[in-house]
Scaffold this motif. Structure first.
Motif, PDB file in Angstrom:
ATOM      1  N   ARG A 154       0.833  -1.217   0.000  1.00  0.00           N
ATOM      2  CA  ARG A 154       0.000   0.000   0.000  1.00  0.00           C
ATOM      3  C   ARG A 154       0.863   1.261   0.000  1.00  0.00           C
ATOM      4  O   ARG A 154       0.924   1.983   0.999  1.00  0.00           O
ATOM      5  N   PRO A 155       1.541   1.555  -1.098  1.00  0.00           N
ATOM      6  CA  PRO A 155       2.413   2.732  -1.123  1.00  0.00           C
ATOM      7  C   PRO A 155       1.659   4.059  -1.003  1.00  0.00           C
ATOM      8  O   PRO A 155       2.226   5.055  -0.555  1.00  0.00           O
ATOM      9  N   GLU A 156       0.387   4.034  -1.364  1.00  0.00           N
ATOM     10  CA  GLU A 156      -0.387   5.277  -1.328  1.00  0.00           C
ATOM     11  C   GLU A 156      -0.570   5.814   0.095  1.00  0.00           C
ATOM     12  O   GLU A 156      -0.893   6.987   0.275  1.00  0.00           O
ATOM     13  N   THR A 157      -0.362   4.976   1.102  1.00  0.00           N
ATOM     14  CA  THR A 157      -0.528   5.445   2.484  1.00  0.00           C
ATOM     15  C   THR A 157       0.595   6.383   2.912  1.00  0.00           C
ATOM     16  O   THR A 157       0.381   7.229   3.777  1.00  0.00           O
ATOM     17  N   VAL A 158       1.785   6.236   2.340  1.00  0.00           N
ATOM     18  CA  VAL A 158       2.909   7.102   2.725  1.00  0.00           C
ATOM     19  C   VAL A 158       3.418   7.973   1.587  1.00  0.00           C
ATOM     20  O   VAL A 158       4.251   8.850   1.816  1.00  0.00           O
ATOM     21  N   ALA A 159       2.945   7.749   0.379  1.00  0.00           N
ATOM     22  CA  ALA A 159       3.435   8.505  -0.781  1.00  0.00           C
ATOM     23  C   ALA A 159       3.268  10.025  -0.623  1.00  0.00           C
ATOM     24  O   ALA A 159       4.198  10.768  -0.943  1.00  0.00           O
ATOM     25  N   PRO A 160       2.129  10.524  -0.125  1.00  0.00           N
ATOM     26  CA  PRO A 160       2.009  11.985   0.005  1.00  0.00           C
ATOM     27  C   PRO A 160       3.048  12.586   0.971  1.00  0.00           C
ATOM     28  O   PRO A 160       3.580  13.660   0.703  1.00  0.00           O
ATOM     29  N   THR A 161       3.333  11.887   2.043  1.00  0.00           N
ATOM     30  CA  THR A 161       4.326  12.376   3.001  1.00  0.00           C
ATOM     31  C   THR A 161       5.726  12.295   2.418  1.00  0.00           C
ATOM     32  O   THR A 161       6.548  13.184   2.627  1.00  0.00           O
ATOM     33  N   ALA A 162       6.005  11.231   1.692  1.00  0.00           N
ATOM     34  CA  ALA A 162       7.344  11.001   1.150  1.00  0.00           C
ATOM     35  C   ALA A 162       7.617  11.774  -0.124  1.00  0.00           C
ATOM     36  O   ALA A 162       8.779  11.923  -0.525  1.00  0.00           O
ATOM     37  N   ALA A 163       6.584  12.267  -0.783  1.00  0.00           N
ATOM     38  CA  ALA A 163       6.722  12.867  -2.110  1.00  0.00           C
ATOM     39  C   ALA A 163       7.807  13.946  -2.211  1.00  0.00           C
ATOM     40  O   ALA A 163       8.618  13.884  -3.136  1.00  0.00           O
ATOM     41  N   PRO A 164       7.872  14.931  -1.317  1.00  0.00           N
ATOM     42  CA  PRO A 164       8.890  15.975  -1.500  1.00  0.00           C
ATOM     43  C   PRO A 164      10.319  15.421  -1.527  1.00  0.00           C
ATOM     44  O   PRO A 164      11.109  15.781  -2.403  1.00  0.00           O
ATOM     45  N   VAL A 165      10.638  14.551  -0.602  1.00  0.00           N
ATOM     46  CA  VAL A 165      11.991  13.997  -0.548  1.00  0.00           C
ATOM     47  C   VAL A 165      12.206  12.995  -1.681  1.00  0.00           C
ATOM     48  O   VAL A 165      13.241  13.014  -2.357  1.00  0.00           O
ATOM     49  N   ALA A 166      11.234  12.127  -1.919  1.00  0.00           N
ATOM     50  CA  ALA A 166      11.364  11.096  -2.958  1.00  0.00           C
ATOM     51  C   ALA A 166      11.532  11.719  -4.334  1.00  0.00           C
ATOM     52  O   ALA A 166      12.398  11.293  -5.118  1.00  0.00           O
ATOM     53  N   LEU A 167      10.739  12.714  -4.646  1.00  0.00           N
ATOM     54  CA  LEU A 167      10.823  13.339  -5.963  1.00  0.00           C
ATOM     55  C   LEU A 167      12.110  14.152  -6.120  1.00  0.00           C
ATOM     56  O   LEU A 167      12.664  14.239  -7.225  1.00  0.00           O
ATOM     57  N   ALA A 168      12.601  14.732  -5.025  1.00  0.00           N
ATOM     58  CA  ALA A 168      13.891  15.444  -5.080  1.00  0.00           C
ATOM     59  C   ALA A 168      15.026  14.470  -5.387  1.00  0.00           C
ATOM     60  O   ALA A 168      15.921  14.781  -6.173  1.00  0.00           O
ATOM     61  N   ILE A 169      14.987  13.296  -4.790  1.00  0.00           N
ATOM     62  CA  ILE A 169      16.006  12.279  -5.068  1.00  0.00           C
ATOM     63  C   ILE A 169      15.891  11.797  -6.515  1.00  0.00           C
ATOM     64  O   ILE A 169      16.900  11.603  -7.200  1.00  0.00           O
ATOM     65  N   ALA A 170      14.666  11.634  -6.985  1.00  0.00           N
ATOM     66  CA  ALA A 170      14.448  11.184  -8.368  1.00  0.00           C
ATOM     67  C   ALA A 170      15.008  12.187  -9.377  1.00  0.00           C
ATOM     68  O   ALA A 170      15.434  11.792 -10.463  1.00  0.00           O
ATOM     69  N   GLU A 171      15.008  13.456  -9.033  1.00  0.00           N
ATOM     70  CA  GLU A 171      15.601  14.467  -9.916  1.00  0.00           C
ATOM     71  C   GLU A 171      17.104  14.264 -10.052  1.00  0.00           C
ATOM     72  O   GLU A 171      17.683  14.540 -11.091  1.00  0.00           O
ATOM     73  N   TRP A 172      17.743  13.792  -9.000  1.00  0.00           N
ATOM     74  CA  TRP A 172      19.196  13.581  -9.001  1.00  0.00           C
ATOM     75  C   TRP A 172      19.580  12.265  -9.658  1.00  0.00           C
ATOM     76  O   TRP A 172      20.692  12.115 -10.148  1.00  0.00           O
ATOM     77  N   VAL A 173      18.690  11.280  -9.601  1.00  0.00           N
ATOM     78  CA  VAL A 173      18.979   9.947 -10.131  1.00  0.00           C
ATOM     79  C   VAL A 173      18.045   9.713 -11.316  1.00  0.00           C
ATOM     80  O   VAL A 173      16.877   9.355 -11.140  1.00  0.00           O
ATOM     81  N   PRO A 174      18.552   9.875 -12.537  1.00  0.00           N
ATOM     82  CA  PRO A 174      17.679   9.839 -13.708  1.00  0.00           C
ATOM     83  C   PRO A 174      16.980   8.509 -13.968  1.00  0.00           C
ATOM     84  O   PRO A 174      15.945   8.494 -14.629  1.00  0.00           O
ATOM     85  N   VAL A 175      17.494   7.404 -13.474  1.00  0.00           N
ATOM     86  CA  VAL A 175      16.857   6.108 -13.748  1.00  0.00           C
ATOM     87  C   VAL A 175      15.638   5.851 -12.870  1.00  0.00           C
ATOM     88  O   VAL A 175      14.882   4.911 -13.127  1.00  0.00           O
ATOM     89  N   LEU A 176      15.430   6.665 -11.849  1.00  0.00           N
ATOM     90  CA  LEU A 176      14.293   6.467 -10.948  1.00  0.00           C
ATOM     91  C   LEU A 176      13.018   7.030 -11.557  1.00  0.00           C
ATOM     92  O   LEU A 176      13.049   8.021 -12.287  1.00  0.00           O
ATOM     93  N   PRO A 177      11.879   6.409 -11.246  1.00  0.00           N
ATOM     94  CA  PRO A 177      10.601   6.947 -11.748  1.00  0.00           C
ATOM     95  C   PRO A 177      10.292   8.297 -11.115  1.00  0.00           C
ATOM     96  O   PRO A 177      10.784   8.616 -10.043  1.00  0.00           O
ATOM     97  N   ARG A 178       9.460   9.062 -11.779  1.00  0.00           N
ATOM     98  CA  ARG A 178       9.082  10.390 -11.280  1.00  0.00           C
ATOM     99  C   ARG A 178       7.711  10.360 -10.608  1.00  0.00           C
ATOM    100  O   ARG A 178       7.016  11.361 -10.557  1.00  0.00           O
ATOM    101  N   ASP A 179       7.341   9.222 -10.077  1.00  0.00           N
ATOM    102  CA  ASP A 179       6.051   9.028  -9.418  1.00  0.00           C
ATOM    103  C   ASP A 179       6.307   8.675  -7.957  1.00  0.00           C
ATOM    104  O   ASP A 179       7.040   7.721  -7.662  1.00  0.00           O
ATOM    105  N   ALA A 180       5.739   9.448  -7.039  1.00  0.00           N
ATOM    106  CA  ALA A 180       5.992   9.248  -5.612  1.00  0.00           C
ATOM    107  C   ALA A 180       5.590   7.852  -5.143  1.00  0.00           C
ATOM    108  O   ALA A 180       6.324   7.215  -4.390  1.00  0.00           O
ATOM    109  N   ALA A 181       4.446   7.363  -5.584  1.00  0.00           N
ATOM    110  CA  ALA A 181       3.992   6.029  -5.154  1.00  0.00           C
ATOM    111  C   ALA A 181       4.950   4.945  -5.650  1.00  0.00           C
ATOM    112  O   ALA A 181       5.260   4.004  -4.920  1.00  0.00           O
ATOM    113  N   ALA A 182       5.436   5.081  -6.875  1.00  0.00           N
ATOM    114  CA  ALA A 182       6.387   4.098  -7.406  1.00  0.00           C
ATOM    115  C   ALA A 182       7.706   4.153  -6.645  1.00  0.00           C
ATOM    116  O   ALA A 182       8.320   3.110  -6.362  1.00  0.00           O
ATOM    117  N   LEU A 183       8.145   5.348  -6.298  1.00  0.00           N
ATOM    118  CA  LEU A 183       9.385   5.497  -5.531  1.00  0.00           C
ATOM    119  C   LEU A 183       9.246   4.902  -4.130  1.00  0.00           C
ATOM    120  O   LEU A 183      10.154   4.247  -3.626  1.00  0.00           O
TER     121      LEU A 183
END
Length: 150
Positions: free
Chosen positions: A30-59
């Motif tokens: 159930r990634p959707e339970t924590v994705a909104p909280t994790a989104a700012p940090v997860a998406l910032a990391i995804a910007e630095w690592v190009p192979v990562l998806p740009r979707d918070a739930a997937a991250l």
């Protein structure tokens, strides 16, 4: 004394791994339970690592899978140093995203997140000790037999 240390070490790894395995299972399911909280940090990391998806739930799901896999390996004593290092690297952004107590305005929630933040720092310390521990050749009977044979 060495035998006692081996027993303690054999018990400590699964204890250190258990929270990662349980949270990993929950997060993968159930990634959707924590994705909104994790989104700012997860998406910032995804910007630095190009192979990562740009979707918070997937991250979040990917991080949960890492926790589940590396936690299972650590608990089983398979590649414990590599597993601990992977968990340590993953725990830093997880902690920053999930327990940003400095952003909380409610004193009770701030205190709760501060305790969890420092608890994660303690776990990080245990993971770093595990990741840098020297190899122990005498921890398993089959290793001893193999060493005796040459």
């Amino acid at each position: 004394m060495a035998a006692f240390a081996n027993v303690v070490r054999a018990m400590a790894r699964p204890l250190l791994a258990a929270p990662f395995v349980t949270s990993g299972v929950q997060t993968v399911a159930r990634p959707e339970t924590v994705a909104p909280t994790a989104a700012p940090v997860a998406l910032a990391i995804a910007e630095w690592v190009p192979v990562l998806p740009r979707d918070a739930a997937a991250l979040v799901r990917l991080n949960g899978a890492l926790h589940l896999g590396a936690g299972t390996l650590l608990g089983a004593g398979v590649l414990p140093r590599a597993s601990a290092l992977a968990l340590a690297a993953s725990l830093v952004p997880t902690t920053l995203a999930g327990h940003a107590f400095w952003k909380e305005t409610d004193p009770a929630r701030r205190a709760q997140h501060r305790v969890a933040f420092y608890g994660n720092l303690a776990v990080l310390g245990g993971l770093l000790v595990t990741a840098t521990a020297p190899r122990r050749h005498g921890c398993c009977p089959w290793r001893l037999r193999r060493l005796r044979r040459g």
